[in-house]
Design an enzyme around this catalytic site. Structure first.
Site, PDB file in Angstrom:
ATOM      1  N   ASN A  61      -1.835   7.763  12.772  1.00  0.00           N
ATOM      2  CA  ASN A  61      -1.735   6.657  11.948  1.00  0.00           C
ATOM      3  C   ASN A  61      -0.549   6.977  10.683  1.00  0.00           C
ATOM      4  OD1 ASN A  61      -2.035   4.218  10.438  1.00  0.00           O
ATOM      5  ND2 ASN A  61      -3.418   3.778  12.049  1.00  0.00           N
ATOM      6  N   TRP A  62      -1.123   6.456   9.279  1.00  0.00           N
ATOM      7  CA  TRP A  62      -0.229   6.674   8.310  1.00  0.00           C
ATOM      8  C   TRP A  62      -0.300   8.276   7.866  1.00  0.00           C
ATOM      9  CZ3 TRP A  62      -2.958   8.765   4.276  1.00  0.00           C
ATOM     10  CH2 TRP A  62      -4.195   8.447   4.257  1.00  0.00           C
ATOM     11  N   ASP A 110      -0.131  -3.445  18.695  1.00  0.00           N
ATOM     12  CA  ASP A 110       0.094  -2.888  17.040  1.00  0.00           C
ATOM     13  C   ASP A 110       0.292  -1.486  17.224  1.00  0.00           C
ATOM     14  OD1 ASP A 110      -0.500  -3.041  14.529  1.00  0.00           O
ATOM     15  OD2 ASP A 110      -2.612  -2.650  14.623  1.00  0.00           O
ATOM     16  N   THR A 118       0.734  -1.337   0.153  1.00  0.00           N
ATOM     17  CA  THR A 118       0.042  -0.058  -0.153  1.00  0.00           C
ATOM     18  C   THR A 118       0.775   1.359  -0.012  1.00  0.00           C
ATOM     19  OG1 THR A 118       0.043   0.072   2.439  1.00  0.00           O
ATOM     20  CG2 THR A 118      -1.908  -1.071   1.248  1.00  0.00           C
ATOM     21  N   CYS A 172     -15.708 -11.154  10.698  1.00  0.00           N
ATOM     22  CA  CYS A 172     -16.366 -10.154   9.948  1.00  0.00           C
ATOM     23  C   CYS A 172     -16.010  -8.693  10.338  1.00  0.00           C
ATOM     24  CB  CYS A 172     -17.805 -10.453   9.921  1.00  0.00           C
ATOM     25  SG  CYS A 172     -18.378 -12.101   9.847  1.00  0.00           S
TER      26      CYS A 172
HETATM   27 CA    CA Z   1      -0.860  -3.495  12.053  1.00  0.00          CA
END
Ligand code: CA
Length: 708
Positions: free
Chosen positions: A406-407, A316, A172, A626
Site C-alpha cells: 500500500n502507501w 481498487d 492525505t 459502518c
Molecule cells: Ca482506493
C-alpha cells in the site's frame, strides 16, 4: 450460488528464509546531511549516504528523545529535517517543528479541520508529510486546503482551497515543490470524485495548471492541461456507466515525483469509482488514466506519456504507491527507469524516457488475478474468473483492495541493487451488489459497486482463525534486475511500516506489532528489534548533527487496515496505539513512560430484543454503512470504538442519537439520519448486540477490549 464468501482466505505462503550476514567493512568517511525531502531527494529512493550507524553498531541504538502527539489516529508522515529542525505532519493535518538535536518544540500549527470531515476520509484522517523549500513549508489538509507556512516561525503565508468542499475530496499525501510550483493531488475515489493533480505558485498560492486523470461527464474541455489528451485519446477509453455521475475516481493521493534529469513530472493514479468496472463503464474500455503512472511537462502540466498497470481496474488496484527513480544496466546500456510496486502485486520497471514497460514480476506469492504481463503489449495476462462482474460469480482476489503493497514507502539501496518493500497478504472477496442496500448510491460512506455481504466473515470459529492466519506481512528485498525476491522476512501481521535504507548496509522498518527493526541490507540479517509500545506504520528518516547520526519515525497504528480489518487484524488488535515521535541515536538513554494499566471491561451484552430477521437486516446495513470504520463484526481496532461494549448499545434512544443525530461528529461520527431510517438504525443495533453475545460465547479471546 455461494453468497457468504469470506473476505480473507487461508493462503499458503512460501516462507523465504532470511540469511545470516557477513560483517561489513569499516564505515567510510561520514557525509553530513539533512533529510530535506520526503523521499530523501527528488529520486525518492529513501536511501541515506550516512553510515555512522552501520551493521557493526546498530544494536547500540537507543532513544535520544521522543515527543507524544495529540491525536491517537494514524501517523503516516516521514520526518523532514532541514538545518537542524525536524518537521512532521500528524493526524488531522497538524504540523510540528522541533529542534532536531534536543527535541525542543519550536512551533506547531493546527489548521482547524472540522471533525465531521473524517466521514469523507476512506482511510483515517492521516497526513504523509510536508515539503520544505527555501524557508517555506507546504502541506495539505484533510479538507482539501494547501497551506504555506514560514518554516522558521510557523506563521501562515497563504492558504488555498484545492477542492470542491461540497464533495468528499480529501488530501492525505505530501506536496512536492518543483521549480517555483507546489504540486498536490487529492483522495476520495471510494466515495465518488474526479481525480486531478494541481500546480500552485509557491509565492502566491495561485493555480498554475491542473491535470484531470479521468474525463468529465460532458466530454467537454475543462480549460485544463489534460484537455488535449482526453480529446485525442483518453476519453474514448470510457464506456457508458456510473462514472458520469460519480466522477470516475482516479485520485492522485500519494506519489508525485519530479525527474530532474529529464525535466518530467510523474504521478501515480488511483482506482476507479465505482470499483466495479461493469457498473462504472459498462464493462467497456481501459478507462484512462486509472491505475496508471502518468508523465507530464512540469511547467505546463501537458501530457507526455503514461503506462497503465491495471487496465479496466475493478479491484481498487491503485497505482498511487511510491515511485522510485533509478538507473539500471540493461543489455550493457544504462537506462533511466522507474521502480514501482503497486497494490496489484507486480513489480514494474518502466523506462522514464517514454513509459515503455521493461519488466513486471510478482513481488509476493499467490497473485491470482493475473499470471503475468505480456511485455510486447504491456498488458496483464488476466485470470478471467477475476472479473466478477462478467462471470456473475464471487471471486477471492489476491491481492485484495488493501494491496500487496500500500502507501507505506519502499526504499532502494544503489549498493545492494535491492528494493525493500513493506509487502502484505490481505485477500479479499468481490461480488456484484445483490441487495438493495448495496445497490444504492449514498451521500455518506463507500460507493464502490460491490456487495458488502462478501466483506463479512461467516460465524465459524475455524474461518476466523484461518482469516487471521492468512493475513500476514513481509519485508521483501526485491532485485529489479533479476525480477526475483533476494531475501524476505515474514511478519505475523499485515500493515507494517515503510522502509529506509542507508550506506551503513542497513534497512530500517517499524512493525504493526510494535517493534522498530534493522536488518543488513545485503542479506536481511536482523540486527535490531526495539520494543516501541505501539504499532508503527510510518517510514523513518535519518540525519546527522554535530557528529551524531539520528533515526526518526512516528509510532501509531492507523490508516485503512486497522479501521476495516476487525478480527483479521489478529495480534495487532491488542497492540497499543500511541501517537509519538521517536528519535534514536547510538547510546541513546531516554526511556518511554510506562504504559497505562488496562482496566478490565465487564463483558455484559444487553439483552437481544431483535428478531433474527432484524439482525440479518442489520448485518447488511452494518456492512454497507459502518464496517469500513468500525471493522468486521464490530470488534474495534484501538482508535474507533469497540461497538460491542459501547455504553449506548443497550439504550435504543441513546444509540439512535449517536447514529443519526451526529452527537459525536467532532470525532468523525456524523449523523446518518439522512440515509438510515429509525428502523434501520435499530436493526444495526440488534446486529451489534448479536455480535457482542456471539463473540462472548464463541471467541472469548476476542472479547478483550482493543488496546487504546
Ligand atoms: Ca482506493
Amino acid at each position: 450460488m455461494r453468497r457468504l464468501v469470506m473476505m480473507l482466505m487461508p493462503l499458503m505462503l512460501v516462507a523465504c528464509e532470511s540469511q545470516n550476514s557477513e560483517p561489513t567493512a569499516a564505515p567510510a568517511a561520514v557525509v553530513s546531511t539533512d533529510w530535506d525531502h520526503i523521499g530523501f531527494d527528488a529520486k525518492e529512493q529513501r536511501h541515506s549516504p550516512l553510515d555512522l550507524i552501520n551493521t557493526e553498531n546498530v544494536g547500540e541504538l537507543g532513544i535520544a528523545w521522543f515527543k507524544d502527539l495529540p491525536d491517537a489516529r494514524g501517523q503516516e508522515a516521514t520526518p523532514i529535517v532541514v538545518d537542524g529542525k525536524l518537521y512532521i505532519s500528524t493526524a488531522w493535518s497538524k504540523v510540528f517543528a522541533y529542534d532536531a538535536k534536543t527535541g525542543e518544540e519550536l512551533w506547531s500549527y493546527d489548521p482547524g479541520v472540522a471533525g465531521e470531515k473524517a466521514v469523507d476520509a476512506c482511510c483515517d484522517v492521516v497526513n504523509r508529510g510536508v515539503a520544505i523549500n527555501r524557508g517555506k513549508l507546504y502541506f495539505g489538509t484533510i479538507d482539501g486546503r494547501l497551506i504555506a507556512l514560514d518554516a522558521i516561525t510557523g506563521a501562515r503565508l497563504w492558504e488555498t482551497q484545492t477542492t470542491d468542499n461540497s464533495k468528499p475530496y480529501t488530501i492525505t499525501g505530501a506536496p512536492r515543490v518543483v521549480k517555483n510550483m507546489v504540486i498536490i493531488g487529492n483522495g476520495g475515489a471510494e466515495f465518488g470524485v474526479r481525480g486531478y493533480v494541481s500546480a500552485y505558485d509557491t509565492r502566491s498560492g495561485s493555480l498554475k495548471w491542473r491535470f484531470y486523470t479521468v474525463p468529465n461527464a460532458e466530454g467537454k474541455a475543462d480549460g485544463a492541461a489534460s484537455d488535449e489528451i482526453f480529446e485525442k485519446a483518453a476519453a474514448a477509453t470510457w464506456g457508458d456507466g456510473e462514472w458520469r455521475e460519480s466522477g470516475g475516481g482516479g485520485t492522485v493521493w500519494d506519489s508525485i515525483v519530479y525527474d530532474e534529469e529529464l525535466d518530467q513530472l510523474y504521478f501515480g493514479v488511483g482506482n476507479g469509482n465505482p470499483w466495479n468496472h461493469g457498473l462504472r463503464s459498462g464493462g467497456v474500455g481501459d478507462n484512462l488514466f486509472l491505475s496508471s503512472i502518468v508523465a507530464v511537462n512540469p511547467d505546463t502540466g501537458k501530457y507526455l506519456w503514461h503506462y497503465q498497470e491495471t487496465p479496466a481496474e475493478t479491484w481498487d488496484y491503485t497505482a498511487t504507491q511510491p515511485i522510485i527513480q533509478a538507473e539500471m544496466a540493461i543489455d550493457g546500456k544504462m537506462r533511466k527507469v522507474l521502480y514501482h510496486a503497486p497494490k496489484n502485486g507486480f513489480f514494474f520497471v518502466i523506462d522514464r524516457l517514454d513509459g515503455t514497460l521493461i519488466s513486471a514480476e510478482p513481488f509476493v506469492e499467490g497473485i491470482n488475478w493475473a499470471t503475468g504481463y505480456d511485455l510486447e503489449t504491456g498488458r496483464p495476462i488476466e485470470n478471467p474468473d477475476a472479473r466478477f462482474y462478467k462471470t456473475g460469480e464471487p471471486f477471492i482476489a489476491i491481492p485484495g483492495a488493501l494491496g500487496a503493497h500500500n502507501w507505506h514507502p519502499m526504499s532502494y539501496n544503489p549498493k545492494t541493487g535491492l528494493v525493500y518493500i513493506p509487502a502484505q497478504q490481505i485477500p479479499q472477496g468481490y461480488e456484484v451488489p445483490v441487495s438493495d442496500i448495496d445497490k444504492a448510491r449514498e451521500r455518506l460512506g463507500f460507493n464502490v459497486g460491490i456487495g458488502w455481504a462478501i466483506g463479512q466473515l461467516p460465524d465459524d470459529k475455524e474461518v476466523y482463525k484461518a482469516a487471521v492466519a492468512a493475513t500476514t506481512g513481509q519485508l521483501v528485498a526485491f532485485n529489479p534486475k533479476t525480477g526475483k525476491v533476494e531475501w524476505s522476512v515474514d511478519y505475523p501481521a499485515a500493515w507494517n511500516g515503510g522502509t529506509m535504507t542507508t550506506a551503513g548496509n542497513l534497512v530500517f522498518q517499524g512493525t504493526s506489532t510494535g517493534f522498530f527493526k534493522a536488518y543488513s541490507a545485503d542479506k536481511g540479517a536482523e540486527l535490531l528489534s526495539l520494543p516501541m509500545q505501539s504499532g508503527i506504520v510510518s517510514a523513518p528518516s535519518t540525519y546527522m548533527i554535530d557528529g551524531e547520526q539520528y533515526v526518526a519515525f512516528l509510532t501509531s497504528k492507523g490508516g485503512a487496515f486497522p479501521l476495516v480489518a476487525g478480527v483479521a487484524g489478529g495480534v495487532t488488535r491488542q497492540v497499543p496505539n500511541i501517537p509519538r515521535l521517536v528519535v534514536l541515536k547510538l547510546g541513546g538513554k531516554a526511556k518511554l513512560p510506562a504504559l497505562p494499566e488496562q482496566s478490565d471491561v465487564v463483558w455484559d451484552p444487553p439483552q437481544q430484543t431483535g428478531t433474527p430477521e432484524q439482525v440479518a437486516a442489520g448485518k447488511g446495513l452494518y456492512g454497507r454503512n459502518c464496517l469500513v470504520c468500525h471493522g468486521d463484526s464490530a470488534v474495534g481496532n484501538g482508535f474507533t470504538p469497540d461497538l460491542r461494549v459501547s455504553g449506548v448499545l443497550g439504550d435504543k434512544q441513546a444509540w439512535a442519537s449517536v447514529v443519526t443525530g451526529g452527537t459525536l461528529k467532532q470525532h468523525g461520527m456524523v449523523g446518518f439520519g439522512s440515509q438510515l431510517s429509525a428502523a434501520q438504525v435499530e436493526n444495526i443495533r440488534h446486529y451489534v448486540v448479536e455480535r457482542s453475545h456471539w463473540t462472548k460465547e464463541h471467541l472469548p479471546d476476542m472479547t478483550a477490549p482493543t488496546a487504546r
